[in-house]
Design a protein around this motif. Structure first.
Motif, PDB file in Angstrom:
ATOM      1  N   VAL A   1       6.379  22.266   3.485  1.00 16.74           N
ATOM      2  CA  VAL A   1       6.963  22.113   2.373  1.00 16.74           C
ATOM      3  C   VAL A   1       6.807  20.198   2.341  1.00 16.74           C
ATOM      4  O   VAL A   1       7.183  19.806   1.082  1.00 16.74           O
ATOM      5  N   GLU A   2       7.432  20.260   3.796  1.00 14.43           N
ATOM      6  CA  GLU A   2       7.786  19.066   4.038  1.00 14.43           C
ATOM      7  C   GLU A   2       6.190  17.751   3.765  1.00 14.43           C
ATOM      8  O   GLU A   2       6.866  16.824   3.532  1.00 14.43           O
ATOM      9  N   GLU A   3       5.223  18.446   4.518  1.00 13.52           N
ATOM     10  CA  GLU A   3       4.327  17.433   4.159  1.00 13.52           C
ATOM     11  C   GLU A   3       3.838  17.689   2.831  1.00 13.52           C
ATOM     12  O   GLU A   3       2.336  16.649   2.438  1.00 13.52           O
ATOM     13  N   LEU A   4       4.154  18.547   2.069  1.00  6.89           N
ATOM     14  CA  LEU A   4       4.309  18.869   0.615  1.00  6.89           C
ATOM     15  C   LEU A   4       4.022  17.517   0.260  1.00  6.89           C
ATOM     16  O   LEU A   4       3.504  17.063  -0.841  1.00  6.89           O
ATOM     17  N   VAL A   5       5.857  17.299   0.155  1.00  2.00           N
ATOM     18  CA  VAL A   5       6.023  16.431  -0.641  1.00  2.00           C
ATOM     19  C   VAL A   5       6.161  15.331  -0.148  1.00  2.00           C
ATOM     20  O   VAL A   5       6.036  13.996  -1.089  1.00  2.00           O
ATOM     21  N   GLU A   6       5.198  15.304   1.274  1.00  2.00           N
ATOM     22  CA  GLU A   6       5.033  13.283   1.960  1.00  2.00           C
ATOM     23  C   GLU A   6       3.705  13.149   0.865  1.00  2.00           C
ATOM     24  O   GLU A   6       2.702  11.656   2.008  1.00  2.00           O
ATOM     25  N   LEU A   7       3.193  14.608   0.551  1.00  8.46           N
ATOM     26  CA  LEU A   7       1.444  13.740   0.205  1.00  8.46           C
ATOM     27  C   LEU A   7       1.545  12.628  -1.032  1.00  8.46           C
ATOM     28  O   LEU A   7       2.223  12.702  -2.242  1.00  8.46           O
ATOM     29  N   THR A   8       0.616  11.535  -0.774  1.00  7.64           N
ATOM     30  CA  THR A   8       0.358  10.509  -1.707  1.00  7.64           C
ATOM     31  C   THR A   8      -1.537  10.804  -1.616  1.00  7.64           C
ATOM     32  O   THR A   8      -1.946  11.020  -1.297  1.00  7.64           O
ATOM     33  N   HIS A   9      -1.578   9.203  -3.216  1.00 11.20           N
ATOM     34  CA  HIS A   9      -2.875   9.192  -3.467  1.00 11.20           C
ATOM     35  C   HIS A   9      -3.816   8.626  -2.402  1.00 11.20           C
ATOM     36  O   HIS A   9      -5.023   8.722  -2.318  1.00 11.20           O
ATOM     37  N   LEU A  10      -3.112   7.869  -0.968  1.00  4.63           N
ATOM     38  CA  LEU A  10      -4.224   7.718  -0.456  1.00  4.63           C
ATOM     39  C   LEU A  10      -4.492   8.774   0.938  1.00  4.63           C
ATOM     40  O   LEU A  10      -5.189   8.776   1.853  1.00  4.63           O
ATOM     41  N   SER A  11      -3.554   9.677   0.834  1.00  7.90           N
ATOM     42  CA  SER A  11      -4.191  11.656   1.491  1.00  7.90           C
ATOM     43  C   SER A  11      -5.448  11.991   1.222  1.00  7.90           C
ATOM     44  O   SER A  11      -6.413  12.811   1.904  1.00  7.90           O
ATOM     45  N   ILE A  12      -6.726  11.194   0.267  1.00 10.01           N
ATOM     46  CA  ILE A  12      -7.073  11.602   0.023  1.00 10.01           C
ATOM     47  C   ILE A  12      -8.212  11.354  -0.130  1.00 10.01           C
ATOM     48  O   ILE A  12      -8.300   9.567  -0.537  1.00 10.01           O
TER      49      ILE A  12
ATOM     50  N   GLU B   1      15.117  13.329   8.900  1.00 16.28           N
ATOM     51  CA  GLU B   1      15.388  11.958   9.562  1.00 16.28           C
ATOM     52  C   GLU B   1      16.454  10.916   9.110  1.00 16.28           C
ATOM     53  O   GLU B   1      17.397  10.283  10.153  1.00 16.28           O
ATOM     54  N   LYS B   2      16.484  11.426   7.587  1.00 15.53           N
ATOM     55  CA  LYS B   2      18.011  10.720   6.999  1.00 15.53           C
ATOM     56  C   LYS B   2      17.166   9.266   7.234  1.00 15.53           C
ATOM     57  O   LYS B   2      17.829   8.042   7.724  1.00 15.53           O
ATOM     58  N   THR B   3      15.755   8.596   6.975  1.00 19.83           N
ATOM     59  CA  THR B   3      15.258   7.163   6.549  1.00 19.83           C
ATOM     60  C   THR B   3      15.072   7.087   5.176  1.00 19.83           C
ATOM     61  O   THR B   3      14.508   8.633   4.592  1.00 19.83           O
ATOM     62  N   TRP B   4      14.298   6.248   4.101  1.00 16.34           N
ATOM     63  CA  TRP B   4      13.777   6.361   3.104  1.00 16.34           C
ATOM     64  C   TRP B   4      12.748   5.314   4.031  1.00 16.34           C
ATOM     65  O   TRP B   4      12.523   4.621   4.762  1.00 16.34           O
ATOM     66  N   SER B   5      11.173   5.949   3.111  1.00 13.46           N
ATOM     67  CA  SER B   5      10.043   5.207   3.545  1.00 13.46           C
ATOM     68  C   SER B   5      10.148   4.005   2.589  1.00 13.46           C
ATOM     69  O   SER B   5      10.528   3.651   1.724  1.00 13.46           O
ATOM     70  N   GLU B   6       8.692   3.248   2.957  1.00 13.14           N
ATOM     71  CA  GLU B   6       8.232   2.316   2.044  1.00 13.14           C
ATOM     72  C   GLU B   6       7.704   3.007   0.618  1.00 13.14           C
ATOM     73  O   GLU B   6       7.280   4.764   1.452  1.00 13.14           O
ATOM     74  N   PRO B   7       7.811   1.971  -0.088  1.00 11.69           N
ATOM     75  CA  PRO B   7       7.033   2.521  -1.348  1.00 11.69           C
ATOM     76  C   PRO B   7       5.511   3.381  -1.129  1.00 11.69           C
ATOM     77  O   PRO B   7       5.212   2.550  -1.300  1.00 11.69           O
ATOM     78  N   MET B   8       5.786   3.986  -2.073  1.00 13.51           N
ATOM     79  CA  MET B   8       4.132   4.769  -1.398  1.00 13.51           C
ATOM     80  C   MET B   8       3.536   5.651  -2.608  1.00 13.51           C
ATOM     81  O   MET B   8       5.736   5.566  -3.899  1.00 13.51           O
ATOM     82  N   PRO B   9       2.225   5.579  -3.313  1.00 18.76           N
ATOM     83  CA  PRO B   9       1.881   6.668  -4.426  1.00 18.76           C
ATOM     84  C   PRO B   9       1.632   8.057  -4.103  1.00 18.76           C
ATOM     85  O   PRO B   9       1.130   8.880  -4.165  1.00 18.76           O
TER      86      PRO B   9
END
Length: 580
Positions: free
Chosen positions: A272-283, A344-352
């Motif tokens: 589920v963590e990988e699910l919410v981390e999917l981006t448009h670049l994952s395709i 991890e208590k961190t913010w990611s870079e802006p991603m789609p």
């Protein structure tokens, strides 16, 4: 706007989340009183921090500071070092058998497996022993005999197998219920999508009918205010059969994302963590040498820190395409957002990010807990009509186990399944796979059929009645008075049915009582199959079989007696019967 310094957080939510805590803050959260032990734990965790992630560091701090030393100080406030007495160690072992809440032991809730705490504490003692050799000035003063002996960890493999058994049973229960859940989320989304489409064209306050049910658009002051805004207003309707006011726009959005989450989880097996981390670049796409284009789903590194690629099936590609189409309805690209990682208590870079949605005036990436709540809510709704769902719920990880079971039982090699799931060890994948009795029979039957197809057809002929009778007679010939006989197929026994003196006899200790009854003439069944004189003569020659404990009605020390038969070429040692 120039009112805040440049280093100010861009949003209030970003400012509230303070991020990762230092090792000192983690240790101090468990109120360790002894200053020396506190500093020892800080130094130890700082050294371990370099080869672990933040989540593991949090867990290790909880195990050592929260569940070990805090409990030791609670049991013995005067404890000054890591030398634990046997009595104190036994008390600590008893305490960790139960859950602890707010620093207090909850006696009503028993912990299923305290082994992780034992392993963490044993690791602390072992590391101190090894580090003290190279750096005695820092670690030698804390070296102490480890109170956790190897026998305390005995049965770890058995407990691990018990966990795998429970998970396999959980998978077997949920596999037949999966189609019910899938059908429910599909029907719910289709119904709300149709209701939203029908309600959009209806003026405020007007009646309309959808699927033989009467609805009307709400006409409140808020609805009239939102209708004048340039953006599309939410559709709110009243169900005349129940009187319920439904925000169809919000309900349809929730139903869509629930459907999308279920489809991606069950067709890809991702976490589920990988699910919410999917981006448009994952395709991505891959063109094979024959020109065929394969759609790929690239999963970012998460638990195993390994990026992996999953070829998309038609169902998985359809779900991903629906998500992208939903984001591109306005003709704009997918917005770039920062995602907060709760582990991890961190913010990611802006991603789609794919799993993002608009809630009011805020657009944000969905959290894993949101997916869990959505699926749990559907399970409760199904339980009202489907009694098999009573007390049963699906979690995102259940879809991962179901995916692993389906692909492996479907014939995919397990090492390929491990690569799709991101497992570094095949044993982990084996623990995810639940073997069904029907699958076991089917696959073994397929194996036999395949092996038979590789042999000449002349080797497989129908069994004649005479051959079948001979086969059944073989088992009758092998039956002996005291066990089974290992003599070759179809060979007669020179001792008739008294095979106790034969080297091929497989006697059992518990059969000695039967032999005693036969010798005394209490069991008429064997005497009906052979003459009395022959039976008595053969029994008198069995002096080496000790049956005196049965005659006296008492137990005797363990004795081993030989049958007195000559050694057979294929059996260098004579048959022995053991009595206890």
């Amino acid at each position: 706007m120039g009112h805040f310094p440049p280093e100010t957080a861009p949003t209030l939510r970003t400012f509230i989340y303070d991020g990762q805590r230092s090792v000192e803050e983690l240790v101090d959260s468990y109120r360790v009183k002894h200053a020396g032990v506190r500093q020892l734990l800080i130094d130890y965790l700082v050294r371990r921090k370099s080869d672990t992630d933040y989540v593991t560091l949090q867990g290790l701090t909880r195990q050592l500071a929260g569940m070990f030393w805090s409990v030791i100080e609670e049991l013995n406030p005067d404890q000054q070092d890591l030398h634990l007495s046997d009595e104190l160690y036994d008390q600590w072992r008893a305490e960790i058998q139960h859950w602890r809440r707010d620093g207090k032991t909850d006696r009503t809730k028993v912990r299923k497996d305290p082994a992780p705490f034992l392993l963490a504490v044993r690791g602390l003692y072992v590391d101190l022993h090894s580090w003290a050799v190279a750096e005695p000035e820092q670690w030698a003063q804390w070296v102490a005999p480890c109170p956790i002996l190897p026998r305390d960890l005995k049965g770890f493999g058995k407990r691990r197998r018990e966990v795998n058994r429970r998970m396999a049973d959980r998978t077997r229960v949920r596999q037949p219920l999966l189609p019910v859940l899938v059908r429910h989320v599909e029907d719910r989304h289709e119904h709300l999508a149709g209701l939203l489409e029908a309600g959009r064209t209806v003026p405020l306050g007007e009646l309309f009918e959808y699927q033989r049910r009467r609805y009307s658009r709400t006409n409140s002051r808020e609805d009239r205010r939102r209708a004048k805004m340039p953006t599309e207003p939410p559709v709110r309707v009243v169900d005349h059969s129940t009187g319920e006011v439904i925000n169809v726009t919000l309900a349809e959005g929730s139903a869509f994302w629930e459907w999308a989450a279920v489809e991606l989880l069950r067709h890809s097996g991702i976490r589920v963590e990988e699910l919410v981390e999917l981006t448009h670049l994952s395709i991505r796409q891959y063109e094979r040498p024959n020109g065929e284009v394969i759609a790929l789903l690239v999963v970012a590194p998460s638990k195993s820190e390994r990026e992996r690629v999953i070829p998309m099936s038609a169902e998985l590609f359809h779900a991903v395409a629906q998500i992208i189409r939903r984001h591109n309805q306005s003709g704009q690209p997918i917005p770039l957002l920062s995602r907060y990682d709760g582990h991890e208590k961190t913010w990611s870079e802006p991603m789609p990010f794919l799993f993002q949605r608009q809630l009011g005036i805020v657009r944000q990436v969905m959290a894993p807990a949101t997916i869990v709540q959505m699926i749990g809510r559907s399970c409760k709704e199904i339980a009202k009509k489907h009694r098999d769902f009573a007390g049963t719920k699906f979690t995102p990880h259940d879809f991962r186990r179901l995916f692993a079971t389906e692909i492996v039982n479907g014939g995919l090699p397990i090492h390929i399944g491990a690569a799709l799931l991101g497992h570094l060890n095949l044993q982990t994948t084996l623990g995810y796979v639940a073997v069904f009795a029907e699958d076991l029979v089917k696959h073994y039957q397929d194996f036999l059929n395949h092996r038979r197809s590789m042999r000449p057809e002349g080797e497989y002929v129908d069994v004649t009645p005479a051959e079948w009778d001979e086969f059944e007679e073989h088992f009758d010939k092998r039956k002996v008075e005291l066990g089974n006989c290992a003599r070759p197929y179809g060979s007669p026994c020179q001792h008739e049915h008294a095979c106790i003196r034969m080297p091929d006899a497989a006697g059992q200790p518990e059969d000695a009582a039967a032999a005693h009854r036969n010798r005394e003439g209490l069991d008429p069944a064997p005497q009906a199959s052979r003459g009395r004189a022959v039976a008595r003569r053969d029994r008198r020659h069995r002096h080496d079989l000790d049956l005196r404990p049965h005659q006296a009605g008492r137990r005797s020390p363990t004795r081993t007696s030989t049958t007195g038969c000559p050694r057979h070429p294929n059996h260098p040692r004579p048959l022995r019967l053991t009595r206890s």
